[in-house]
Design a protein around this motif. Sequence first.
Motif, PDB file in Angstrom:
ATOM      1  N   SER A  59       1.878  -0.034  10.950  1.00 38.94           N
ATOM      2  CA  SER A  59       2.283  -0.601   9.579  1.00 38.94           C
ATOM      3  C   SER A  59       1.933   0.472   8.624  1.00 38.94           C
ATOM      4  O   SER A  59       2.540   0.486   7.490  1.00 38.94           O
ATOM      5  CB  SER A  59       1.670  -2.027   9.813  1.00 38.94           C
ATOM      6  OG  SER A  59       2.076  -2.677   8.556  1.00 38.94           O
ATOM      7  N   ASN A  60       0.663   0.854   8.547  1.00 40.62           N
ATOM      8  CA  ASN A  60       0.421   1.374   7.493  1.00 40.62           C
ATOM      9  C   ASN A  60       0.702   2.765   7.253  1.00 40.62           C
ATOM     10  O   ASN A  60       1.221   3.220   6.281  1.00 40.62           O
ATOM     11  CB  ASN A  60      -1.157   1.887   7.894  1.00 40.62           C
ATOM     12  CG  ASN A  60      -2.072   2.256   6.623  1.00 40.62           C
ATOM     13  OD1 ASN A  60      -1.685   2.152   5.598  1.00 40.62           O
ATOM     14  ND2 ASN A  60      -3.339   2.704   6.988  1.00 40.62           N
ATOM     15  N   SER A  61       1.453   3.516   8.375  1.00 35.65           N
ATOM     16  CA  SER A  61       2.055   4.669   8.417  1.00 35.65           C
ATOM     17  C   SER A  61       3.642   4.473   7.743  1.00 35.65           C
ATOM     18  O   SER A  61       3.915   5.255   6.993  1.00 35.65           O
ATOM     19  CB  SER A  61       2.356   5.284   9.803  1.00 35.65           C
ATOM     20  OG  SER A  61       1.161   5.638  10.349  1.00 35.65           O
ATOM     21  N   LEU A 121      -5.837  -8.816   0.825  1.00 34.75           N
ATOM     22  CA  LEU A 121      -6.984  -9.161   1.490  1.00 34.75           C
ATOM     23  C   LEU A 121      -7.721 -10.158   0.766  1.00 34.75           C
ATOM     24  O   LEU A 121      -8.214 -11.285   1.383  1.00 34.75           O
ATOM     25  CB  LEU A 121      -8.107  -7.955   1.872  1.00 34.75           C
ATOM     26  CG  LEU A 121      -7.604  -6.969   2.751  1.00 34.75           C
ATOM     27  CD1 LEU A 121      -8.670  -5.695   2.747  1.00 34.75           C
ATOM     28  CD2 LEU A 121      -8.129  -7.625   4.001  1.00 34.75           C
ATOM     29  N   PHE A 122      -7.857 -10.260  -0.568  1.00 38.08           N
ATOM     30  CA  PHE A 122      -8.224 -11.022  -1.342  1.00 38.08           C
ATOM     31  C   PHE A 122      -7.478 -12.305  -1.442  1.00 38.08           C
ATOM     32  O   PHE A 122      -8.168 -13.558  -0.930  1.00 38.08           O
ATOM     33  CB  PHE A 122      -8.463 -10.712  -2.846  1.00 38.08           C
ATOM     34  CG  PHE A 122      -9.360  -9.523  -3.264  1.00 38.08           C
ATOM     35  CD1 PHE A 122     -10.752  -9.569  -2.302  1.00 38.08           C
ATOM     36  CD2 PHE A 122      -9.186  -8.550  -4.014  1.00 38.08           C
ATOM     37  CE1 PHE A 122     -11.479  -8.817  -2.718  1.00 38.08           C
ATOM     38  CE2 PHE A 122     -10.094  -7.762  -4.365  1.00 38.08           C
ATOM     39  CZ  PHE A 122     -11.343  -7.592  -3.716  1.00 38.08           C
ATOM     40  N   SER A 123      -6.326 -12.289  -1.105  1.00 40.96           N
ATOM     41  CA  SER A 123      -5.323 -13.528  -1.117  1.00 40.96           C
ATOM     42  C   SER A 123      -5.942 -14.175   0.307  1.00 40.96           C
ATOM     43  O   SER A 123      -6.036 -15.405   0.560  1.00 40.96           O
ATOM     44  CB  SER A 123      -3.978 -13.329  -1.165  1.00 40.96           C
ATOM     45  OG  SER A 123      -3.667 -12.714  -2.404  1.00 40.96           O
ATOM     46  N   LEU A 124      -5.864 -13.229   1.428  1.00 39.48           N
ATOM     47  CA  LEU A 124      -5.967 -13.977   2.831  1.00 39.48           C
ATOM     48  C   LEU A 124      -7.306 -14.398   2.718  1.00 39.48           C
ATOM     49  O   LEU A 124      -7.565 -15.438   3.480  1.00 39.48           O
ATOM     50  CB  LEU A 124      -5.675 -12.928   3.813  1.00 39.48           C
ATOM     51  CG  LEU A 124      -4.218 -12.301   4.095  1.00 39.48           C
ATOM     52  CD1 LEU A 124      -4.143 -11.374   5.132  1.00 39.48           C
ATOM     53  CD2 LEU A 124      -3.400 -13.620   4.553  1.00 39.48           C
ATOM     54  N   TRP A 136      -2.834  -6.797   7.975  1.00 36.80           N
ATOM     55  CA  TRP A 136      -4.577  -7.174   7.992  1.00 36.80           C
ATOM     56  C   TRP A 136      -4.514  -8.723   8.660  1.00 36.80           C
ATOM     57  O   TRP A 136      -5.755  -8.647   9.139  1.00 36.80           O
ATOM     58  CB  TRP A 136      -4.617  -7.639   6.593  1.00 36.80           C
ATOM     59  CG  TRP A 136      -5.009  -6.210   5.848  1.00 36.80           C
ATOM     60  CD1 TRP A 136      -4.252  -5.562   4.755  1.00 36.80           C
ATOM     61  CD2 TRP A 136      -5.968  -5.218   6.240  1.00 36.80           C
ATOM     62  NE1 TRP A 136      -4.621  -4.363   4.497  1.00 36.80           N
ATOM     63  CE2 TRP A 136      -5.672  -4.106   5.157  1.00 36.80           C
ATOM     64  CE3 TRP A 136      -7.129  -5.180   7.017  1.00 36.80           C
ATOM     65  CZ2 TRP A 136      -6.603  -2.827   5.154  1.00 36.80           C
ATOM     66  CZ3 TRP A 136      -7.892  -3.866   6.970  1.00 36.80           C
ATOM     67  CH2 TRP A 136      -7.496  -2.748   6.145  1.00 36.80           C
ATOM     68  N   LEU A 137      -3.266  -9.251   8.708  1.00 37.24           N
ATOM     69  CA  LEU A 137      -3.195 -10.388   9.660  1.00 37.24           C
ATOM     70  C   LEU A 137      -3.640 -10.038  11.257  1.00 37.24           C
ATOM     71  O   LEU A 137      -4.539 -10.896  11.841  1.00 37.24           O
ATOM     72  CB  LEU A 137      -2.202 -11.453   9.703  1.00 37.24           C
ATOM     73  CG  LEU A 137      -1.901 -12.442   8.340  1.00 37.24           C
ATOM     74  CD1 LEU A 137      -0.517 -12.709   8.029  1.00 37.24           C
ATOM     75  CD2 LEU A 137      -3.086 -13.373   8.353  1.00 37.24           C
TER      76      LEU A 137
END
Length: 373
Positions: A84-86, A158-161, A265-266
């Motif tokens: 996903s990052n790629s 990240l802050f939202s999660l 991130w999930l």
Amino acid sequence: MTQESLPETGPYTAPPLLDVPAVHPWRNVSRRSLTLALSVLPIVALINVGVLVWSLGGIDLSQRISRPELLGLAAALVFVPMLSNSLRLAIWARFLGVDLGFARALKVITGMMVANSVTPSATGGMPIKVLFLMGEGVPVRRALTLVSFQTAEDALVLFSLVGLCAGLSGFALFEFLGSDPVLWGRFSAGIRTTVLIAAMAAAGLVLIVAMVAGGVFGRRARNFAFRMVDTGREYVSHIVLDWGAALRHGKGAALINITLAGVQWLVRFSIAGLVLAAFGIDWQPVLFWLLQYLVQSISSIVPTPGGAGGAEAGFLFLFAPFVPVDVLVPAMSAWRLMFFYLPLTGAACLFFLLTRKIRIKLAAPAAPPQPAE
């Protein structure tokens, strides 16, 4: 070139920018770190395997692990964040008109993962990512823009999660910490220590800047610092221009990348929950996701390669109230293998294969031109 002169449609093409001679000596730093990482990785992985075997003792794994299929699922999902990052990096590179592509973006991400394994987590991965992007021929300023795009997406997601998981879990972690004065004292002391270290580092940086500006280290150092400040201002102005173009023309790319970041991130912080569920622990996906995020945050400030020691200690400390003692240590070792060493080994193999493929492609002789009929 000004923002008003940007085209209304089509990919954004950033203005050319001369490279900075001061960064040239650092171009090979990532390769040196990678060479060291590939040498140390097998040794560290074997040590972790030894800890896992020791923690299990003579216990039959078939009796300890009640749902082995969840370990298989975790072993597959650990590679999702890397892919996903790629893909996110390749999408933004295409928007900026940078010739990168998914394969070379994957090479950057995998190389960064391996190099990060032997550098302190507290240093962050952004400088190493910039160096690998430079190694792929991406200009410094565009590399900084790509990193800034991804950093902003990661922070937003990240802050939202974290807020969502804290609310859905009923703030169970904070209630537990508040109910135990000893644990709360340790937690608050750790926060105070972190803030104090950050304040001291900021004060030291301000002092060094003031000494350089005052000529304490000599006129040559001061002139060099001023030149770097001017260059930094130029970079910032062009990065702001890129951000303006993204806000005007890149809403679709941003939406896709934020969605991919959410998936990344999930999945990344759900590995601990899957491992614990494989050991027969009742899976609390929201709470366990939040706990693993906190474990990763703790390891990121530990000045050891890959956060070694900090990740293990954070896992044992934060998961102890929710996991039986006889399961905690073997589950921690299995999680560390799944979460860190398995994707790291895959990243090292992919990086080697991609590098070899590119070298073979570059070394292949060009096909002779076909005669005209």
